[in-house]
Enzyme design. Structure first.
Site, short mmCIF file in Angstrom:
data_model
loop_
_atom_site.label_atom_id
_atom_site.label_comp_id
_atom_site.label_asym_id
_atom_site.label_seq_id
_atom_site.Cartn_x
_atom_site.Cartn_y
_atom_site.Cartn_z
N LYS A 1 0.98 -1.23 0.02
CA LYS A 1 -0.01 0.03 -0.25
C LYS A 1 1.07 1.23 0.12
O LYS A 1 1.57 1.74 0.95
CB LYS A 1 -0.85 0.12 1.15
CG LYS A 1 -2.04 0.99 1.06
CD LYS A 1 -2.58 1.65 2.16
CE LYS A 1 -1.41 2.82 2.46
NZ LYS A 1 -1.56 4.19 1.58
N PRO A 2 1.10 1.88 -0.97
CA PRO A 2 1.84 3.18 -1.05
C PRO A 2 1.10 4.17 -0.48
O PRO A 2 0.00 4.20 -0.45
CB PRO A 2 2.12 3.26 -2.85
CG PRO A 2 0.81 2.78 -3.50
CD PRO A 2 0.32 1.57 -2.38
N GLU B 1 9.21 1.05 11.01
CA GLU B 1 10.19 2.08 10.85
C GLU B 1 9.43 3.55 10.95
O GLU B 1 8.77 3.96 10.03
CB GLU B 1 10.79 2.17 9.40
CG GLU B 1 11.76 0.79 9.08
CD GLU B 1 13.01 0.76 9.83
OE1 GLU B 1 13.39 1.90 10.54
OE2 GLU B 1 13.67 -0.39 9.83
N LEU B 2 9.65 4.12 12.10
CA LEU B 2 8.92 5.07 12.77
C LEU B 2 9.48 6.48 12.52
O LEU B 2 10.50 6.81 12.02
CB LEU B 2 8.13 4.78 13.96
CG LEU B 2 7.32 3.41 14.09
CD1 LEU B 2 6.70 3.08 15.33
CD2 LEU B 2 6.12 3.37 12.79
N ARG C 1 18.77 17.35 3.03
CA ARG C 1 18.56 16.12 2.07
C ARG C 1 16.84 16.06 2.05
O ARG C 1 16.37 15.91 3.18
CB ARG C 1 19.16 15.32 2.48
CG ARG C 1 18.95 13.75 1.83
CD ARG C 1 19.74 12.65 2.57
NE ARG C 1 19.46 11.39 2.03
CZ ARG C 1 18.94 10.15 2.63
NH1 ARG C 1 18.86 10.22 3.89
NH2 ARG C 1 19.02 9.32 1.87
N GLU D 1 9.09 16.28 15.28
CA GLU D 1 9.62 16.17 13.91
C GLU D 1 9.46 17.19 13.20
O GLU D 1 8.24 17.54 12.89
CB GLU D 1 9.33 14.89 13.69
CG GLU D 1 10.15 14.12 12.42
CD GLU D 1 9.74 12.72 11.76
OE1 GLU D 1 8.52 12.50 12.23
OE2 GLU D 1 10.50 11.95 11.24
N GLU E 1 16.06 -2.64 8.62
CA GLU E 1 15.62 -2.86 6.98
C GLU E 1 17.13 -2.67 6.26
O GLU E 1 17.99 -1.70 6.72
CB GLU E 1 14.69 -1.89 6.44
CG GLU E 1 13.42 -2.36 6.96
CD GLU E 1 12.34 -1.30 6.20
OE1 GLU E 1 11.05 -2.30 5.70
OE2 GLU E 1 12.44 -0.17 5.90
P1 NAP Z 1 2.01 8.55 7.81
O1 NAP Z 1 1.04 9.50 7.82
O2 NAP Z 1 2.10 7.59 8.95
O3 NAP Z 1 1.75 7.35 6.63
C1 NAP Z 1 2.62 6.42 6.39
C2 NAP Z 1 1.70 5.45 5.43
O4 NAP Z 1 0.90 4.92 6.45
C3 NAP Z 1 0.97 6.10 4.26
O5 NAP Z 1 0.78 5.07 3.23
C4 NAP Z 1 -0.46 6.16 4.72
O6 NAP Z 1 -1.34 6.18 3.97
C5 NAP Z 1 -0.53 5.04 5.79
N1 NAP Z 1 -1.46 4.97 6.61
C6 NAP Z 1 -2.00 6.16 7.35
N2 NAP Z 1 -2.94 5.95 8.28
C7 NAP Z 1 -3.03 4.49 8.18
C8 NAP Z 1 -3.94 3.59 8.76
N3 NAP Z 1 -4.82 3.96 9.89
N4 NAP Z 1 -3.77 2.18 8.43
C9 NAP Z 1 -2.92 1.96 7.50
N5 NAP Z 1 -2.02 2.79 6.91
C10 NAP Z 1 -2.27 4.22 7.30
O7 NAP Z 1 3.31 8.98 7.62
P2 NAP Z 1 3.82 9.99 6.44
O8 NAP Z 1 3.29 11.12 6.61
O9 NAP Z 1 3.73 9.28 5.08
O10 NAP Z 1 5.35 9.96 6.57
C11 NAP Z 1 6.14 10.71 7.35
C12 NAP Z 1 6.68 9.95 8.60
O11 NAP Z 1 7.20 8.81 8.28
C13 NAP Z 1 7.54 10.71 9.40
O12 NAP Z 1 7.19 10.61 10.81
C14 NAP Z 1 8.89 10.23 9.26
O13 NAP Z 1 9.90 10.25 10.29
C15 NAP Z 1 8.53 8.67 8.95
N6 NAP Z 1 9.51 8.15 8.25
C16 NAP Z 1 10.09 6.81 8.80
C17 NAP Z 1 11.20 6.04 8.05
C18 NAP Z 1 11.98 5.26 8.79
O14 NAP Z 1 12.65 4.49 8.37
N7 NAP Z 1 12.00 5.10 10.09
C19 NAP Z 1 11.40 6.51 6.87
C20 NAP Z 1 10.63 7.51 6.33
C21 NAP Z 1 9.56 8.06 6.70
P3 NAP Z 1 -1.83 7.54 3.27
O15 NAP Z 1 -0.78 7.94 2.30
O16 NAP Z 1 -3.06 7.36 2.50
O17 NAP Z 1 -2.07 8.48 4.30
#
Ligand code: NAP
Length: 488
Positions: free
Chosen positions: A183-184, A259-260, A287, A390, A467
């Site tokens: 699921k992207p 990975e949060l 970056r 963050e 990972e």
């Molecule tokens: P996000 O809002 O948590 O969304 C991540 C993914 O989860 C998206 O595909 C999103 O779908 C999906 N999602 C959201 N709510 C969901 C639910 N209730 N059930 C299932 N899936 C759900 O995070 P983001 O804003 O995309 O990314 C930013 C965050 O990711 C930051 O906190 C960053 O630090 C973290 N991150 C961590 C790493 C790591 O390796 N630790 C790497 C990259 C990013 P939708 O797109 O439809 O909302």
């Protein structure tokens, strides 16, 4: 949009991908994907329903046994072929990421190399899955230890690294012999769709990889998490969503990799090589427009060098060119959407109200698009929200410290622990810091350390599991022990 962008978008499959077929959603619904630099819609994508998601899991479950039985060399060769194909199509992948996510083209090319490398790395790991045969301590029995694929996996990815987050998970799953549903992120599904086509062209059998872009993440993935055929959840995204998913994963005791969020401290000691620290700070902060979980979020600089560090960092930030990432010379693209830009500006405004000084930047750039100036803030109180949350934007808050103990306490004063950075030339300090700092990764005199051959991941609320590296494939393998009487 220029002719190359239009041609690339027209060549894309934009359906859901289930059991080796591109199809429309069961509801016929589609959703738009916008360019964050212009606010204009690039294309539309099929909006997967819960029924589509279930069909994807049906396909993954049906394909699991045959895929697990496929020779590791064959799985590895498919990954290797896909690595070559993505590398050959670097410009297409880079352009697609730039227009759907915003990062400048040179950075997007960097992500293509990084993202493709996970496939090469895991192509090499696929043939090295091994167990062991062992004599029990009492000599009376033998142990045989097998490593088996976990089974059908749900991979949920974020928008900030549209290729690498998909390859980092899918590469490991494919190598281990797991089938999957991806699921992207809703904001950036296009790169995953192109990646999927590359995997199909590389020979991945139907059902092994299924993709469900959707606007209803929770409603679509919830039924999969509740289905006992699903054996694994790998999620990259925010801690808030990760916690919710862990709760949903609990009833079936799903294997999880999480990975949060990060909140990386960047420590600069007075004995640091300041030239190197400035270069590292630029990389760690700017970056990906600051939209990286590994982004330096809080700069702790020892008092003796704090003034010089802020001034030199601000000079370099001010020289950065902000604009649409497809344009020559652009360093910093737009933030992903209006909400993100407003959040970043709110953090800056709050810090200034609490006494921080804007050394450079501090303002949004007129649109269209969601641009924000690279910003350096000095004299930031350590407990300002900009230093505790963050940021996910090109803002560097600088906090002054006096002693190593104080710096370590500040670095650890957060529920997160993904990555930290430290600049020092004192050998003993450099050896002490990895033992004192609570994080899964540390850049020691280095501003970018992500590498497909190294274990990426966090401690505390930054996640579970790793990972990449030798550890990455383990997340998709389970261990089975077989007890055998002594043959003597
Ligand atoms: P996000 O809002 O948590 O969304 C991540 C993914 O989860 C998206 O595909 C999103 O779908 C999906 N999602 C959201 N709510 C969901 C639910 N209730 N059930 C299932 N899936 C759900 O995070 P983001 O804003 O995309 O990314 C930013 C965050 O990711 C930051 O906190 C960053 O630090 C973290 N991150 C961590 C790493 C790591 O390796 N630790 C790497 C990259 C990013 P939708 O797109 O439809 O909302």
């Amino acid at each position: 949009m220029d002719a190359r962008e239009s041609a690339l978008l027209e060549s894309l499959h934009t359906g859901v991908f289930v059991n080796g077929e591109w199809r429309e959603s069961s509801t016929g619904a589609r959703f738009g994907v916008d360019d964050p630099a212009t606010g204009q819609q690039l294309t539309t994508v099929a909006d997967a329903s819960p029924e589509d998601a279930m069909a994807a899991l049906d396909a993954a479950a049906a394909a699991q046994d045959a895929w697990a039985a496929t020779a590791p060399r064959v799985r590895g060769e498919i990954l290797r072929t896909a690595f070559e194909a993505i590398t050959a199509r670097t410009e297409d992948f880079a352009l697609l990421m730039t227009i759907e996510m915003g990062k400048a083209l040179p950075e997007a090319r960097g992500e293509v190399a990084y993202g493709a490398e996970f496939l090469r790395w895991f192509s090499e790991e696929a043939v090295r899955i091994a167990g062991r045969y062992q004599t029990a301590p009492d000599g009376k029995t033998r142990f045989m230890v097998l490593r088996k694929p976990v089974g059908p996996s749900l991979l949920i990815t974020p928008w900030n690294f549209p290729l690498a987050m998909a390859t980092r998970k899918a590469g490991a799953a494919i190598a281990a012999g797991c089938t999957m549903v991806i699921k992207p992120a809703q904001l950036t599904p296009l790169t995953t769709l192109l990646f999927t086509q590359v995997m199909v062209d590389a020979g991945l059998p139907a059902g092994v990889l299924n993709v469900i872009p959707t606007t209803r993440a929770g409603a679509t993935t919830g039924p999969l998490l509740a289905d006992p055929r699903l054996r694994k959840l790998s999620f990259t995204g925010s801690t808030e969503v990760g916690v919710r998913l862990l709760q949903q994963a609990a009833p079936n005791v799903l294997r999880t990799s999480m990975e949060l969020g990060g909140n990386a401290p960047f420590l600069v000691f007075a004995d640091a090589d300041l030239d190197a620290a400035i270069e590292g700070a630029l990389a760690a902060k700017l970056r990906n427009i600051g939209e990286a979980c590994t982004a330096a979020n809080r700069f702790y600089v020892q008092r003796e060098v704090a003034g010089e560090f802020s001034r030199r960092l601000a000079e370099r930030f001010a020289a950065k060119v902000v604009g649409r990432g497809t344009e020559d010379g652009v360093d910093v693209g737009p933030l992903i959407d209006e909400r993100s830009r407003d959040k970043v500006h709110g953090l800056v405004t709050d810090a200034v109200a609490r006494g921080a000084k804007v050394v450079t930047g501090g303002c949004a750039v007129d649109g269209p698009g969601w641009f924000y100036c690279p910003t350096v803030l000095a004299d930031v109180p350590a407990d300002a929200t900009v230093a505790t949350e963050e940021i996910f934007g090109p803002v560097a808050p600088i906090v002054v410290f006096d002693t190593e103990d104080e710096a370590v306490a500040l670095a650890n004063s957060t529920p997160f622990g993904l990555i930290a950075y430290a600049y020092t030339t004192d050998l003993n300090r450099a050896l002490r810091l990895p033992e004192r700092i609570e994080s899964g990764m540390l850049g020691l005199n280095a501003g970018v350390i992500s590498n497909p051959a190294a274990p990426f991941g966090g401690v505390k609320q930054s996640g579970l599991g790793r990972e990449g590296g030798f550890e990455g494939i383990d997340e998709y393998l389970s261990t089975m022990y077989v007890g055998i009487p002594s043959p003597f």
